[in-house]
Design an enzyme around this catalytic site. Structure first.
Site, PDB file in Angstrom:
ATOM      1  N   SER A 118       0.812  -1.216   0.000  1.00 12.57           N
ATOM      2  CA  SER A 118       0.000   0.000   0.000  1.00 12.57           C
ATOM      3  C   SER A 118       0.845   1.264   0.000  1.00 12.57           C
ATOM      4  O   SER A 118       0.368   2.335  -0.368  1.00 12.57           O
ATOM      5  CB  SER A 118      -0.925   0.018   1.218  1.00 12.57           C
ATOM      6  OG  SER A 118      -0.156   0.071   2.410  1.00 12.57           O
ATOM      7  N   LEU A 120       1.958   2.367   2.841  1.00 17.33           N
ATOM      8  CA  LEU A 120       1.738   2.901   4.185  1.00 17.33           C
ATOM      9  C   LEU A 120       2.569   2.155   5.224  1.00 17.33           C
ATOM     10  O   LEU A 120       2.337   2.286   6.422  1.00 17.33           O
ATOM     11  CB  LEU A 120       0.251   2.818   4.559  1.00 17.33           C
ATOM     12  CG  LEU A 120      -0.721   3.575   3.649  1.00 17.33           C
ATOM     13  CD1 LEU A 120      -2.156   3.372   4.126  1.00 17.33           C
ATOM     14  CD2 LEU A 120      -0.381   5.059   3.578  1.00 17.33           C
ATOM     15  N   GLU A 155      12.713  -8.547   9.520  1.00 11.80           N
ATOM     16  CA  GLU A 155      12.237  -8.347   8.151  1.00 11.80           C
ATOM     17  C   GLU A 155      13.368  -8.217   7.145  1.00 11.80           C
ATOM     18  O   GLU A 155      13.328  -8.816   6.061  1.00 11.80           O
ATOM     19  CB  GLU A 155      11.340  -7.100   8.109  1.00 11.80           C
ATOM     20  CG  GLU A 155      10.548  -6.977   6.830  1.00 11.80           C
ATOM     21  CD  GLU A 155       9.581  -5.811   6.855  1.00 11.80           C
ATOM     22  OE1 GLU A 155       8.806  -5.672   5.898  1.00 11.80           O
ATOM     23  OE2 GLU A 155       9.603  -5.029   7.836  1.00 11.80           O
ATOM     24  N   ASP A 167       9.648   2.562   8.627  1.00 12.69           N
ATOM     25  CA  ASP A 167       8.332   2.008   8.928  1.00 12.69           C
ATOM     26  C   ASP A 167       8.263   1.370  10.306  1.00 12.69           C
ATOM     27  O   ASP A 167       7.281   1.527  11.039  1.00 12.69           O
ATOM     28  CB  ASP A 167       7.945   0.972   7.871  1.00 12.69           C
ATOM     29  CG  ASP A 167       7.851   1.561   6.478  1.00 12.69           C
ATOM     30  OD1 ASP A 167       7.814   2.793   6.366  1.00 12.69           O
ATOM     31  OD2 ASP A 167       7.835   0.773   5.513  1.00 12.69           O
TER      32      ASP A 167
END
Length: 348
Positions: A118, A120, A155, A167
């Site tokens: 997205s 975001l 991640e 993020d």
């Protein structure tokens, strides 16, 4: 599936973020070589994680919004499962580093209010929510920096997913933050924004989901390759994007919305030079339509190529911009900012 109110059940949520300025300068090797600066703010859209204890020596992983489910014998290390890589990555690290390698018999369920890709920060935000939930479940004393760094490590290192650092820190801390990235060192500077400025900015933003969930890894890899090769066009663009992060921070603190809009225009023009796939004809058409309807500036949130776009408009012209965007395939959203980062709790 087990009753979601089983005693011992833990939930966590973490807010998604809007990347206002400086995005891309938090990605290695640029942040390692030159230092990165990012301005972002969390919004009232969240990633959720629930952990329920089991008594059958089984582990179950569920991505509820994607209807993906897997279960198997509980073990100290799980093999990756397509669509559940984040769940597996967090579980494996938590068990290894914080549970002495002892398997956990649990059901882990997640869902997000924004799709992957997205722009975001949805994937990283989900990792933060999962880490926070496990920390609550096992009573691991982790602060915001600890959770963000662990989420980043899972991640980017364990799972080898390409991306930057902003993020994870946005999701962990929440609010408006001006972040500094120097190699492995991250400094999060919370900004005290006047309520009137916050309200004006909320009234001035329009979000548009293009319906295209882009794969940020390819765009980030292109940017990384450009930096490594010394591509002057890409490097100069990143330098300018970083400069605009400082300028936009000052504009937000002062409530100078003309400068805010101008900074966003300049940032978007520079961002498009960082990698060729950041924009395309569809994004350009949406952008041009919004500007023609009265938007002052706009950009793609995140790596680019699709996902969410954001526009800053005169609040009195926001209905005009919304009508113009509704002519395209996609969804129009407004949003409010959140002051708090990731949070976890027990249901009983």
């Amino acid at each position: 599936m087990a009753n979601t109110y089983t005693p011992g059940t833990v939930r966590a949520r973490a807010p998604l973020r809007l990347g206002l300025a400086g995005g891309g300068t938090d990605v290695s090797p640029y942040s390692d070589d030159f230092g990165g600066l990012v301005l972002n703010a969390t919004i009232d859209k969240f990633a959720y994680a629930t952990i329920m204890p089991r008594d059958d020596e089984t582990i179950e992983l569920v991505a509820a919004d994607n209807s993906i489910q897997w279960s198997g014998a509980s073990s100290a290390k799980l093999e990756l499962v397509k669509g559940l890589e984040l769940h597996v990555g967090v579980y494996n690290r938590i068990v290894r580093d914080y549970n002495d390698g002892r398997p956990l018999a649990v059901t882990v369920t997640t869902h997000s209010e924004a799709p992957p890709g997205s722009g975001l920060g949805s994937s990283s935000t989900m990792v933060v929510a999962l880490v926070h939930a496990f920390a609550e479940y096992l009573q691991i004393p982790l602060g915001e920096y600890d959770i963000a760094h662990l989420a980043y490590d899972i991640e980017r290192v364990d799972l080898a997913f390409a991306g930057g650092k902003q993020d994870q820190y946005a999701a962990a801390f929440g609010g408006f933050n001006f972040m500094e990235f120097y190699g492995d060192r991250v400094i999060v500077n919370p900004l005290r924004i006047k309520q009137s400025i916050r309200a004006e900015l909320e009234s001035s933003l329009v979000l548009f989901y293009t319906g295209v969930s882009r794969e940020s890894a390819k765009i980030i890899q292109q940017q990384t390759d450009s930096v490594k090769s010394g591509n002057n066009t890409s490097l100069d663009a990143l330098h300018r994007v970083k400069q605009e992060a400082t300028r936009m921070k000052e504009a937000v603190l002062k409530g100078d919305f003309a400068s805010f809009a101008e900074s966003m225009r300049l940032s978007w023009a520079s961002k498009k030079l960082m990698a060729t796939s950041i924009s395309n004809s569809s994004i350009d058409a949406i952008y041009d339509a919004a500007i023609a309807a009265g938007a002052l500036a706009g950009k793609v949130s995140g790596a680019g190529g699709g996902g969410f776009m954001m526009f800053v408009v005169d609040p009195t012209k926001r209905p005009n911009v919304i009508r113009a965007l509704e002519k395209f395939n996609g969804q129009v959203f407004t949003c409010n900012f959140t002051e708090h980062g990731a949070y976890s709790w027990r249901t009983q």
